[in-house]
Write a protein that holds these residues in place. Structure first.
Motif, PDB file in Angstrom:
ATOM      1  N   UNK A 184     -48.804  22.556  22.672  1.00  0.00           N
ATOM      2  CA  UNK A 184     -49.760  23.673  22.844  1.00  0.00           C
ATOM      3  C   UNK A 184     -49.355  24.504  21.435  1.00  0.00           C
ATOM      4  N   UNK A 185     -50.274  25.063  21.065  1.00  0.00           N
ATOM      5  CA  UNK A 185     -50.206  25.883  19.657  1.00  0.00           C
ATOM      6  C   UNK A 185     -50.097  27.313  20.249  1.00  0.00           C
ATOM      7  N   UNK A 186     -50.588  27.596  21.567  1.00  0.00           N
ATOM      8  CA  UNK A 186     -50.768  28.797  22.126  1.00  0.00           C
ATOM      9  C   UNK A 186     -49.647  29.215  22.972  1.00  0.00           C
ATOM     10  N   UNK A 187     -48.758  30.140  23.069  1.00  0.00           N
ATOM     11  CA  UNK A 187     -47.652  30.593  23.783  1.00  0.00           C
ATOM     12  C   UNK A 187     -48.053  30.701  25.193  1.00  0.00           C
ATOM     13  N   UNK A 188     -47.670  29.827  26.046  1.00  0.00           N
ATOM     14  CA  UNK A 188     -48.142  29.867  27.458  1.00  0.00           C
ATOM     15  C   UNK A 188     -47.753  31.290  28.101  1.00  0.00           C
ATOM     16  N   UNK A 189     -46.972  32.155  27.782  1.00  0.00           N
ATOM     17  CA  UNK A 189     -46.768  33.225  28.438  1.00  0.00           C
ATOM     18  C   UNK A 189     -47.688  34.441  28.096  1.00  0.00           C
ATOM     19  N   UNK A 190     -48.399  34.241  26.902  1.00  0.00           N
ATOM     20  CA  UNK A 190     -49.725  34.978  26.597  1.00  0.00           C
ATOM     21  C   UNK A 190     -51.060  34.447  27.017  1.00  0.00           C
ATOM     22  N   UNK A 191     -50.783  33.094  27.078  1.00  0.00           N
ATOM     23  CA  UNK A 191     -52.340  32.847  27.844  1.00  0.00           C
ATOM     24  C   UNK A 191     -52.154  31.860  29.058  1.00  0.00           C
ATOM     25  N   UNK A 192     -52.709  32.546  29.978  1.00  0.00           N
ATOM     26  CA  UNK A 192     -52.573  32.135  31.466  1.00  0.00           C
ATOM     27  C   UNK A 192     -53.275  30.830  31.589  1.00  0.00           C
ATOM     28  N   UNK A 193     -54.300  30.663  30.972  1.00  0.00           N
ATOM     29  CA  UNK A 193     -55.102  29.085  30.978  1.00  0.00           C
ATOM     30  C   UNK A 193     -54.068  27.857  30.522  1.00  0.00           C
ATOM     31  N   UNK A 194     -53.282  28.426  29.510  1.00  0.00           N
ATOM     32  CA  UNK A 194     -52.433  27.418  28.926  1.00  0.00           C
ATOM     33  C   UNK A 194     -51.419  27.167  30.005  1.00  0.00           C
ATOM     34  N   UNK A 201     -39.434  16.990  35.235  1.00  0.00           N
ATOM     35  CA  UNK A 201     -39.437  17.785  33.971  1.00  0.00           C
ATOM     36  C   UNK A 201     -40.184  17.337  32.880  1.00  0.00           C
ATOM     37  N   UNK A 202     -40.855  18.246  32.126  1.00  0.00           N
ATOM     38  CA  UNK A 202     -41.611  17.794  30.870  1.00  0.00           C
ATOM     39  C   UNK A 202     -41.211  18.693  29.739  1.00  0.00           C
ATOM     40  N   UNK A 203     -40.691  18.374  28.500  1.00  0.00           N
ATOM     41  CA  UNK A 203     -40.361  18.925  27.549  1.00  0.00           C
ATOM     42  C   UNK A 203     -41.482  19.041  26.643  1.00  0.00           C
ATOM     43  N   UNK A 204     -42.099  20.016  26.585  1.00  0.00           N
ATOM     44  CA  UNK A 204     -43.270  20.651  26.049  1.00  0.00           C
ATOM     45  C   UNK A 204     -42.850  21.234  24.512  1.00  0.00           C
ATOM     46  N   UNK A 205     -43.626  20.706  23.413  1.00  0.00           N
ATOM     47  CA  UNK A 205     -43.895  21.165  22.235  1.00  0.00           C
ATOM     48  C   UNK A 205     -44.576  22.341  22.233  1.00  0.00           C
ATOM     49  N   UNK A 206     -44.150  23.641  21.761  1.00  0.00           N
ATOM     50  CA  UNK A 206     -44.975  24.690  21.909  1.00  0.00           C
ATOM     51  C   UNK A 206     -44.738  25.590  20.854  1.00  0.00           C
ATOM     52  N   UNK A 207     -45.622  26.702  20.444  1.00  0.00           N
ATOM     53  CA  UNK A 207     -45.397  27.592  19.374  1.00  0.00           C
ATOM     54  C   UNK A 207     -45.329  28.857  20.329  1.00  0.00           C
ATOM     55  N   UNK A 208     -43.952  29.546  20.122  1.00  0.00           N
ATOM     56  CA  UNK A 208     -43.720  30.897  20.835  1.00  0.00           C
ATOM     57  C   UNK A 208     -43.877  32.066  19.781  1.00  0.00           C
ATOM     58  N   UNK A 209     -44.209  33.117  20.294  1.00  0.00           N
ATOM     59  CA  UNK A 209     -44.379  34.387  19.765  1.00  0.00           C
ATOM     60  C   UNK A 209     -43.478  35.443  19.983  1.00  0.00           C
ATOM     61  N   UNK A 210     -43.249  36.356  18.955  1.00  0.00           N
ATOM     62  CA  UNK A 210     -42.292  37.208  19.053  1.00  0.00           C
ATOM     63  C   UNK A 210     -40.788  36.981  19.270  1.00  0.00           C
ATOM     64  N   UNK A 211     -40.305  36.418  18.079  1.00  0.00           N
ATOM     65  CA  UNK A 211     -40.758  36.058  17.082  1.00  0.00           C
ATOM     66  C   UNK A 211     -41.718  34.832  16.853  1.00  0.00           C
ATOM     67  N   UNK A 212     -42.240  34.514  16.025  1.00  0.00           N
ATOM     68  CA  UNK A 212     -43.074  33.115  15.808  1.00  0.00           C
ATOM     69  C   UNK A 212     -42.009  31.909  15.548  1.00  0.00           C
TER      70      UNK A 212
END
Length: 330
Positions: free
Chosen positions: A88-98, A112-123
């Protein structure tokens, strides 16, 4: 002196064959692990938002397919599932659909799933462990960022020369420490993409207590024209890391090649490229450290130092001979 240096280098190389090959200790615990390769749209012109949500949906669908096979008794239940970098390139905290898509996949497999994610604040480029019933938890943040990919060196200067710096408008923030995820008897150490090429990063995860290693990667950009050189090179590095650390390694890629590698470097399972796939294998959870992890990089440094010393001695000897030749001609 050159002969002595050469003999020392050869001795160091041959010494690698003297220690016994690491043997698995009787009673070593094992676990079944899974890697999910969800695939991505094979095109360059999709809007970024659509691409990002599609990639996440693909990995969730593949995980749900694995969950259905587990429920049907066609596959063993894994202790852990690993998704790739940028699943996921979208921070799940900011995108409810994701958030809902990932949460549904975790609930379906109930592991458990280890998810590769892009987190914001900071990037940040991160691996985040999602747990059934509680959602996102512990995070590993990529430490070795890709120059001109995740961070722009000399951004202020280059901005006066080229507009290409705008392609990465904000630098990623690097992590600063090894993180070991605890999942039952599994102690998972994670590296992201080309971090697998850095000795110190991989060994730091082992020193922190990892008995299983993961390499989360996104090779889609490098494979758009059908080339597989980058992904196969990265897979070869992961196999070396398995042997070097005597740890099983799970390589999870968005588009392949994904693989589960035994501690001796054998491929227990692997995929091809540009297809959706789920891999499973039972792997040993080795806790003892290898000679390579204990001694670190000093043999490499010694070989390089002795080689440079031999070259310098040879160059100095050649220079002295050339200076003596005119004297002999007189």
């Amino acid at each position: 002196m050159p002969a002595l240096a050469f003999a020392a280098v050869v001795g160091l190389v041959l010494a690698g064959a003297l220690p016994p090959v690491d043997q698995q200790v009787p009673g070593t615990p094992t676990a079944t692990v899974a890697a999910v390769q969800g695939n991505v749209p094979h095109a360059r012109n999709l809007p970024d938002l659509l691409r990002a949500t599609t990639v996440t949906a693909n990995h969730a669908a593949a995980t749900e397919r694995l969950a259905a096979r587990v429920r049907a008794g066609a596959a063993p239940a894994p202790a852990l599932v690993i998704w790739p970098e940028n699943s996921t390139d979208l921070d799940p905290r900011l995108y409810p659909q994701v958030y809902a898509t990932i949460s549904a996949a975790v609930s379906a497999i109930h592991r458990p799933i280890l998810v590769g994610t892009v987190l914001q604040d900071p990037l940040r480029n991160a691996g985040q462990l999602w747990l059934p019933g509680s959602g996102p938890g512990a995070i590993y943040v990529k430490r070795q960022l890709v120059p001109f990919g995740e961070v722009i060196p000399f951004r202020g200067l280059l901005a006066h020369i080229t507009s290409l710096v705008a392609l990465q408008p904000v630098n990623f923030t690097p992590g600063h420490r090894a993180v070991v995820f605890r999942i039952g008897k599994i102690r998972l150490g994670d590296v992201i993409c080309y971090e697998v090429g850095f000795d110190n990063l991989v060994s730091s995860e082992v020193r922190a207590g990892a008995n299983l290693l993961a390499v989360q990667t996104n090779d889609a950009t490098f494979e758009m024209d059908g080339q597989r050189g980058e992904t196969l090179q990265q897979l070869a590095m992961a196999r070396i890391r398995a042997v070097e650390s005597d740890r099983a390694v799970v390589v999870a890629s968005t588009t392949g090649v994904s693989a589960i590698i035994a501690p001796d470097g054998r491929l227990l399972a692997h995929t091809s490229t540009w297809r959706r796939a789920e891999l499973e294998a039972r792997i040993p959870l080795v806790s003892q450290r290898t000679l390579a992890d204990r001694v670190g990089s000093w043999p490499e440094a010694a070989i390089v130092t002795l080689t440079l010393a031999a070259l310098a001695w040879a160059a100095a000897a050649a220079f002295r001979r050339r200076r003596r030749e005119p004297d002999r001609q007189r």
